[in-house]
Design a protein around this motif. Structure first.
Motif, PDB file in Angstrom:
ATOM      1  N   ALA A  47       0.836  -1.211   0.000  1.00  0.00           N
ATOM      2  CA  ALA A  47       0.000   0.000   0.000  1.00  0.00           C
ATOM      3  C   ALA A  47       0.869   1.260   0.000  1.00  0.00           C
ATOM      4  N   GLY A 100       4.271  -0.376  -0.632  1.00  0.00           N
ATOM      5  CA  GLY A 100       4.244  -1.341  -1.724  1.00  0.00           C
ATOM      6  C   GLY A 100       4.792  -0.825  -3.042  1.00  0.00           C
ATOM      7  N   TYR A 101       5.411   0.347  -3.021  1.00  0.00           N
ATOM      8  CA  TYR A 101       5.977   0.879  -4.257  1.00  0.00           C
ATOM      9  C   TYR A 101       7.504   0.899  -4.177  1.00  0.00           C
ATOM     10  N   ALA A 132       0.466  -6.471   0.972  1.00  0.00           N
ATOM     11  CA  ALA A 132      -0.748  -5.848   0.431  1.00  0.00           C
ATOM     12  C   ALA A 132      -0.447  -5.120  -0.864  1.00  0.00           C
ATOM     13  N   MET A 133      -0.414  -5.860  -1.974  1.00  0.00           N
ATOM     14  CA  MET A 133      -0.142  -5.223  -3.267  1.00  0.00           C
ATOM     15  C   MET A 133      -1.163  -5.619  -4.321  1.00  0.00           C
ATOM     16  N   SER A 149      -3.878  -8.745  -5.847  1.00  0.00           N
ATOM     17  CA  SER A 149      -3.686 -10.129  -6.281  1.00  0.00           C
ATOM     18  C   SER A 149      -3.578 -10.179  -7.809  1.00  0.00           C
ATOM     19  N   LYS A 153      -0.192 -10.037  -7.656  1.00  0.00           N
ATOM     20  CA  LYS A 153       1.154  -9.477  -7.468  1.00  0.00           C
ATOM     21  C   LYS A 153       1.740  -9.890  -6.113  1.00  0.00           C
ATOM     22  N   GLY A 205      -4.292  -7.929  -0.007  1.00  0.00           N
ATOM     23  CA  GLY A 205      -5.002  -7.007  -0.915  1.00  0.00           C
ATOM     24  C   GLY A 205      -5.178  -5.621  -0.339  1.00  0.00           C
ATOM     25  N   GLY A 206      -6.431  -5.188  -0.254  1.00  0.00           N
ATOM     26  CA  GLY A 206      -6.709  -3.832   0.216  1.00  0.00           C
ATOM     27  C   GLY A 206      -6.874  -3.726   1.731  1.00  0.00           C
ATOM     28  N   ASP A 237      -5.671  -0.659   3.626  1.00  0.00           N
ATOM     29  CA  ASP A 237      -6.555   0.490   3.400  1.00  0.00           C
ATOM     30  C   ASP A 237      -7.730   0.449   4.379  1.00  0.00           C
ATOM     31  N   ARG A 282     -16.793  -6.514 -12.036  1.00  0.00           N
ATOM     32  CA  ARG A 282     -16.063  -7.459 -11.192  1.00  0.00           C
ATOM     33  C   ARG A 282     -17.040  -8.382 -10.480  1.00  0.00           C
TER      34      ARG A 282
HETATM   35  N1  UDP Z   1      -0.471  -1.708  -4.257  1.00  0.00           N
HETATM   36  C1  UDP Z   1       0.869  -1.666  -3.908  1.00  0.00           C
HETATM   37  N2  UDP Z   1       1.816  -1.790  -4.875  1.00  0.00           N
HETATM   38  C2  UDP Z   1       1.504  -1.975  -6.191  1.00  0.00           C
HETATM   39  C3  UDP Z   1       0.133  -2.048  -6.551  1.00  0.00           C
HETATM   40  C4  UDP Z   1      -0.837  -1.916  -5.552  1.00  0.00           C
HETATM   41  O1  UDP Z   1       1.174  -1.527  -2.735  1.00  0.00           O
HETATM   42  O2  UDP Z   1       2.415  -2.063  -6.997  1.00  0.00           O
HETATM   43  C5  UDP Z   1      -1.477  -1.556  -3.197  1.00  0.00           C
HETATM   44  C6  UDP Z   1      -2.473  -0.432  -3.362  1.00  0.00           C
HETATM   45  O3  UDP Z   1      -1.896   0.789  -2.888  1.00  0.00           O
HETATM   46  C7  UDP Z   1      -3.621  -0.900  -2.504  1.00  0.00           C
HETATM   47  C8  UDP Z   1      -3.562  -2.418  -2.687  1.00  0.00           C
HETATM   48  O4  UDP Z   1      -2.279  -2.714  -3.192  1.00  0.00           O
HETATM   49  O5  UDP Z   1      -3.387  -0.573  -1.146  1.00  0.00           O
HETATM   50  C9  UDP Z   1      -4.563  -2.910  -3.747  1.00  0.00           C
HETATM   51  O6  UDP Z   1      -5.527  -3.547  -3.170  1.00  0.00           O
HETATM   52  P1  UDP Z   1      -6.778  -4.067  -4.020  1.00  0.00           P
HETATM   53  O7  UDP Z   1      -7.977  -3.663  -3.269  1.00  0.00           O
HETATM   54  O8  UDP Z   1      -6.631  -3.723  -5.466  1.00  0.00           O
HETATM   55  O9  UDP Z   1      -6.492  -5.611  -3.901  1.00  0.00           O
HETATM   56  P2  UDP Z   1      -7.532  -6.820  -3.946  1.00  0.00           P
HETATM   57  O10 UDP Z   1      -7.950  -6.967  -2.499  1.00  0.00           O
HETATM   58  O11 UDP Z   1      -8.637  -6.402  -4.872  1.00  0.00           O
HETATM   59  O12 UDP Z   1      -6.671  -7.944  -4.425  1.00  0.00           O
END
Ligand code: UDP
Length: 237
Positions: free
Chosen positions: A109, A136-137, A159-160, A162, A164, A185-186, A189, A222
């Motif tokens: 994140a 996460g960057y 948390a990046m 899915s 990834k 995932g999120g 957040d 989705r």
């Molecule tokens: N994120 C990250 N690095 C990346 C891409 C995404 O840290 O290179 C973070 C983004 O800031 C967010 C989370 O990954 O906090 C994305 O969560 P998302 O809700 O898309 O994930 P899901 O739960 O849908 O797999």
């Protein structure tokens, strides 16, 4: 370990408490565990994405995230009756870490999100040892691995998004001394208060998807994964 398989994708069929006990004993014996949340979106994506299917099926635990998995289990005579979302399981692991004294590391994140998520976890679980975090960057993988190991992290949340985050875990777990990995995932957040969960009323009725749809109508595409998944379950012998 007890599993059910739908459309070639495994789901853990142990109650939550039993999973936590297994994780604890695996930590004691020095075995690594990985946790992934599975929902209809991932089942559907796995049909055309072998990598995702492998990542899911090779995980130690596949937690049943979402009402779709529960309905599939009911329809097919399985035993999975309670949904466990990724963020809920993460909270249970944080509690376990507090009780057992495991060191925790958060990776993923945006900087402001992950730092707030760490603070919020420290407020909710007094005494928890969150030994470090990274946004996460940041992508100096070697330096990060070294830091996570030097800090003696036992539990790592990534948390990046899915897949990834799962690919990152798969690629790096053999050189990490971490014992428990979860791709969340999120969830940072949510912990940071940037994304609100649905009110408990919706969660209890299995209608979290409806709440999210009302809040973010763009999600409808989705969310087609849920009916698609159920149709496949009903018509696939
Ligand atoms: N994120 C990250 N690095 C990346 C891409 C995404 O840290 O290179 C973070 C983004 O800031 C967010 C989370 O990954 O906090 C994305 O969560 P998302 O809700 O898309 O994930 P899901 O739960 O849908 O797999």
């Amino acid at each position: 370990m007890k599993k059910e398989t739908y459309l070639g994708v495994n789901v853990s069929a142990l109650p939550e408490q039993a999973m936590l006990e297994v994780i604890k004993s695996r930590v004691q014996s020095g075995e690594q565990s990985t946790v992934i949340a599975v929902n209809p979106e991932k089942f559907i994506a796995s049909q055309s994405n072998e990598t995702l299917k492998r990542l899911i099926n090779h995980s130690t635990f596949q937690i049943p995230d979402g009402i779709g998995v529960i309905l599939a289990s009911r329809l097919k005579g399985g035993t999975i009756r309670s949904r466990i979302t990724g963020v809920d399981f993460m909270q249970k692991l944080l509690k376990l870490a507090t009780i057992e004294g495991y060191n925790v590391f958060f990776y993923g994140a945006k900087e402001e999100v992950v730092s707030k998520a760490v603070k919020s976890a420290e407020d909710t679980y007094p005494g928890i040892q969150i030994v470090g975090y990274e946004n996460g960057y940041y992508n100096d993988e070697d330096a990060l691995i070294k830091r996570i190991n030097e800090l003696k992290s036992d539990m790592l949340f990534v948390a990046m998004g899915s897949p990834k985050q799962e690919l990152w875990i798969e690629r790096n777990m053999s050189r990490l001394n971490v014992k428990v990995f979860q791709g969340v995932g999120g969830s940072f957040d949510v912990l940071a208060g940037h994304v609100k969960r649905a009110p408990v009323f919706y969660q209890k009725l299995g209608l979290e998807w409806l709440y999210r749809l009302m809040k973010e109508p763009k999600r409808w595409k989705r969310q087609l994964a849920l009916p698609k998944f159920l149709l496949k379950i009903i018509f696939n012998k």
